[in-house]
Scaffold this active site. Sequence first.
Site, PDB file in Angstrom:
ATOM      1  CB  CYS A 134      -0.976  -0.048   1.168  1.00 15.34           C
ATOM      2  SG  CYS A 134      -2.412   1.034   0.957  1.00 15.34           S
ATOM      3  CG  HIS A 161      -3.760  -3.666   3.335  1.00 13.79           C
ATOM      4  ND1 HIS A 161      -2.585  -3.321   3.961  1.00 13.79           N
ATOM      5  CD2 HIS A 161      -4.242  -2.530   2.772  1.00 13.79           C
ATOM      6  CE1 HIS A 161      -2.363  -2.026   3.799  1.00 13.79           C
ATOM      7  NE2 HIS A 161      -3.345  -1.524   3.073  1.00 13.79           N
TER       8      HIS A 161
END
Length: 481
Positions: free
Chosen positions: A330, A427
């Site tokens: 991310c 994630h």
Amino acid sequence: MTALMIQGCGSNVGKSMLVAGLCRAARRRGLSVAPFKPQNMSNNAAVTVDGGEIGRAQALQAQACGLEPVTDMNPVLLKPETDVGAQVIVQGRRVATVRARDYADLKPKLMVSVLDSFHRLRAAHDLVIVEGAGSPAEVNLRAGDIANMGFARAANVPVVLTGDIDRGGVIAQIIGTQAVMDPADNAMVAGFLINKFRGDPRLFDDGYALIAARTGWPGFGVLPWFDKAHLLPAEDALDIRSEPSGSGVTIACLTLSRIANFDDLDPLKSEPSVRLVMVRPGQPIPAEARLVIIPGSKSTRGDLAFLRAQGWDIDLKAHVRRGGHVLGICGGYQMLGHEIADPQGIEGPAGSTEGLGLLDVSTVMTPDKRLARVQAVHAASALTVDGYEIHIGRTSGPDCARPFAHVEERAEGAVSVGGQVAGSYLHGLFSSDSFRAAYLAELGIAAPLRSHAGVVEDALDALADHVEAHLDVTGLLALAR
């Protein structure tokens, strides 16, 4: 029986884990139970089944209840972006970014959403176990409160006050909280309990009796330290263990100042063949690390400056020259490119920041947030990865032609020429057991296939056993109304 609220004498007294244990204990007694936290402040978020985001602790509590997490379980989530401002998420969706001093004006409007979510949960379940935030002793924040006594009184939910004996001064914590609260708030408190005791609990008998005598509140037990707490996801970055886990091959993760969604690391820290090192500010990246992870961040450009201030940019380049691997997740993925541009000032002052240049990509921050559970296929191993995306910004560049994974028909992430450096927006990827074992094997780390979900489930059952053994669970549940 409808609802019971656990409040604490301060932050980090163990409320989240206590609620998870009570949720699992109530479920094992045959009750339909759900967790609820009116207001949470955390950058460790989970994507819900209804497409929003809530605090990671409420997702774990939902698992303890045998439920999929939904946005009603945490209707107000604050995600700090700077020391003085935070993103405000209401019922799963971002509504504003406000400075701390302006949030007080917003709170009264949020109580409607809080009660709306609570009433839906209460109607759907036998019992709702509510977690407070911070402490009701912060009476300077009492006006417009939606997190502690303001909510308890608005929803007419009895409160059990929790003290943390591990940090010391627990007698003053509880008696002092009663002393500073007004009589109407004190009337909501139905009892107290002590958390995180180390040693023989009988040694605290006199202190326990003193609290009961001074406050007039009944006690519901002394809960010893739970040794398996590290196997459950931590909500606060302060809870990440400083000491390395395991004794195997070193994997290092940079502890950014605005680290987010760090539960990505949980499956790695429970691997016996992995020595997970959280690199703290001021520490060098271990030279022996085989993999360095740059995790998510709530302030990507700000944390990139923080990374450079620690000298980690120099360490990373040396690590790659030695043949080491780097994975950015991310915000960490965004940092690996040539540039992070934020022309609209979405995460802070408008502008652009030079990236680390370890991937041939660039990122532009955009106002739309991607928030979704996804099932991806890892490009190198062709294994399925179950994860979620929760980010702003779009990343593109030549290295995206070598994607990290594929999400449906879309290429996701990027890998450098030679494969040493990779970035992904996924994630939770290491929670996929087959992928985790294969990924570690590519790094030369022997990791037999094992169920991380099973590790968490076993820890939740052990937590419920621990709570049942040391607290008056029957008495606590009898308080609910």
